[in-house]
Structure formats: structure tokens, C-alpha cells
Design an enzyme around this catalytic site. Structure first.
Site, PDB file in Angstrom:
ATOM      1  N   CYS A   1      -6.818  16.921  92.408  1.00 12.59           N
ATOM      2  CA  CYS A   1      -5.765  16.342  93.251  1.00 12.59           C
ATOM      3  C   CYS A   1      -5.850  16.768  94.712  1.00 12.59           C
ATOM      4  O   CYS A   1      -5.746  15.942  95.610  1.00 12.59           O
ATOM      5  CB  CYS A   1      -4.405  16.711  92.671  1.00 12.59           C
ATOM      6  SG  CYS A   1      -2.993  16.202  93.692  1.00 12.59           S
ATOM      7  N   PHE A   2      -6.020  18.066  94.959  1.00  7.25           N
ATOM      8  CA  PHE A   2      -5.970  18.563  96.336  1.00  7.25           C
ATOM      9  C   PHE A   2      -7.326  18.490  97.042  1.00  7.25           C
ATOM     10  O   PHE A   2      -7.507  19.080  98.101  1.00  7.25           O
ATOM     11  CB  PHE A   2      -5.409  19.985  96.369  1.00  7.25           C
ATOM     12  CG  PHE A   2      -3.908  20.019  96.410  1.00  7.25           C
ATOM     13  CD1 PHE A   2      -3.221  20.069  97.618  1.00  7.25           C
ATOM     14  CD2 PHE A   2      -3.168  19.966  95.250  1.00  7.25           C
ATOM     15  CE1 PHE A   2      -1.837  20.076  97.670  1.00  7.25           C
ATOM     16  CE2 PHE A   2      -1.784  19.977  95.271  1.00  7.25           C
ATOM     17  CZ  PHE A   2      -1.118  20.024  96.487  1.00  7.25           C
TER      18      PHE A   2
END
Length: 283
Positions: free
Chosen positions: A165-166
Site C-alpha cells: 500500500c505505502f
């Protein structure tokens, strides 16, 4: 980021779309239930957000803050993890796992502040309008802490299958100096909308590097502790909560969420789905 059930609400949609308000959050509900819910296991956290989505009421939104009882990897609803992440790898890494009701990619929940918003949102209205409205509340709140937060312009489209996600901010996500600070995911059910996400205290996403699907370590994300080094975790938590609540009070009235017997019974009915290995390892 799509609906799993359709319905029509043309009159309400037209009234909202044709509204004269210029700021995105002007479309949000005028009554909010505020819940500082503490730490729970991953199944309880996802079941709670799912139950809140299932009980959305007209004109009422819920803003929930919560934490994680142990480091937990959450998979996106449609993310393919079979063959990439295994129960053995998770156990060896000391991580629990859960699959979210929302989209997006794998995320390690550990050193972070986690929020969820559930609210009515008529089907004809784009999810992007709701996303921008909630992110505006968070943007304004985080800026009051002295953070130079900006909306990311985005770049390469973020798909369910890929790095974690990041790894990179998607369009509209909140970032500082190019590093993602708030990672969020959404889902719609009928006329209900769920958005939840993580505000990092420390960037520990590198623990997912062995299964990230990308070459080398993930790019550094933005995090509150390095940006505000004079504050401990509890101070950062309380300041973020207070700033968000103050900003939400500009949208409408804010009252405490009430945990009733009926709510507890409903939550129990949602736990079985998120505790089921068939859901966790569905893809």
C-alpha cells in the site's frame, strides 16, 4: 472501489450534485457519531467497520479511531496474495493477517493511527466525491498540527495486484514531500460508503519487503514521529484526534457513539466472515 449492490436515488443525488457548496466536505452528513475505540485484533477491527457500513442511517456518519492489538497485515478485498504471502511466512515474521472489506493492497498495521468513516452516499454519486470530502477533513486537521500535507497528484494507476500500500501515493491521497502519510481504501454497499485508512506514526512497512512484489525496499513513506519529533505517540494520537474532531464540528454536530446490546449482537454476526480462512485466502 465499486459497489457490490446497486440502487437508485435520483432525487437525493440531484440535490447534492447541484448544490452550490464549493468545498467537498459540504456534501458530508450533518450529524456524526464519534468513537475512540481502542485496540483490537484484526478480525474485530474489520468486522466492526463492516458492521458500521451495514447499519448506515440517513443523515448520520460515523467516525471511528482504533488501533491493533498486535502487528497485523491486512489484504485488500480483491488483492491476489496466494502464492505470494503464506501462513508460514506470517508466523515466522510474527504477524497476524486479515482481509479488508475494502480495496487496495497489503498494509502492515503496527505504528499507526487508524480511522474509519461510514456514512450514507447515494449510488449515483461518485465514490471520488466522498473520498475527496473525507480527505479534506483529514488534510485540514493534519495541517493544524503544523504538517505541510498535500494531496498527491498520483501517477501510475494503483491496481489491486502489485507492491504494498505505502509503495506510492495514489491520486488524492495525503502526502508530505512526496511520501504517503495517509493510506486509505474504500467500499460501497447500496447507499452506504466505507473509507478507512492508516496515518503512520513510524514507517515499518519495510517488514513487508520480502513479499512486496517489487525490487528492493519500498520507498520511504511519511510518518508523524519523524515529522513531529518532540511528541510521543500518545500526544500525537490525542492531538490528531482533537484536530479531526474540531474540523468535523465545522461539518456538523458530533456526539459519542453508543455501544448498545443490539450493536454488540450485530458485530458478532460480522466476525465469522472475517475470521474465515476462506475469506482471508480467497485470492
Amino acid at each position: 472501489m465499486r459497489s457490490d449492490r446497486t440502487s437508485a436515488a435520483p432525487d437525493r443525488s440531484r440535490a447534492l450534485v447541484q448544490g452550490s457548496e464549493s468545498r467537498p466536505e459540504a456534501r458530508l452528513p450533518r450529524h456524526w457519531e464519534w468513537w475512540e475505540d481502542g485496540q483490537h485484533d484484526g478480525v474485530t477491527n474489520m468486522a466492526t467497520d463492516d458492521a458500521l457500513l451495514a447499519t448506515v442511517r440517513a443523515g448520520v456518519g460515523s467516525w471511528r479511531w482504533y488501533g491493533w492489538a498486535q502487528p497485523t497485515v491486512s489484504f485488500g478485498r480483491n488483492e491476489r496474495v496466494v502464492g505470494r504471502i503464506t501462513p508460514t511466512w506470517l508466523a515466522d515474521a510474527g504477524l497476524a493477517a486479515v482481509r479488508r472489506p475494502t480495496g487496495g493492497r497489503a498494509l502492515l498495521h503496527a505504528r499507526e493511527l487508524t480511522y474509519s468513516v461510514t456514512m450514507p452516499w447515494p449510488q449515483p454519486l461518485s465514490w471520488r466525491l466522498a473520498y475527496d470530502a473525507i480527505n479534506t477533513v483529514l488534510l485540514d486537521a493534519l495541517r493544524t498540527l503544523g504538517l505541510p500535507v498535500e494531496r498527491s497528484a498520483g501517477g501510475v494507476p494503483v491496481t489491486p495486484d502489485g507492491p504494498v500500500c505505502f509503495d506510492q501515493p495514489a491520486a488524492g491521497e495525503l502526502s508530505v514531500a512526496g511520501g504517503k502519510l495517509v493510506g486509505s481504501a474504500v467500499w460501497r454497499h447500496g447507499d452506504g460508503y466505507l473509507q478507512h485508512g492508516s496515518i503512520l506514526l513510524e514507517d515499518v512497512q519495510a517488514r513487508l519487503a520480502p513479499v512486496s512484489g517489487s525490487d528492493g525496499p519500498p520507498p520511504a513513506a511519511a510518518a508523524l514521529r519523524p515529522l513531529l519529533p518532540d511528541h510521543d505517540d500518545d500526544t500525537l494520537r490525542q492531538r490528531t484526534y482533537a484536530a479531526t474532531r474540531e474540523r468535523l464540528q465545522h461539518v456538523g454536530d458530533v456526539t459519542p457513539f453508543v455501544v448498545s446490546d443490539a450493536w454488540t449482537a450485530r458485530l458478532a454476526s460480522h466476525r465469522s466472515r472475517f475470521a474465515d480462512p476462506a475469506w482471508l485466502w480467497r485470492r
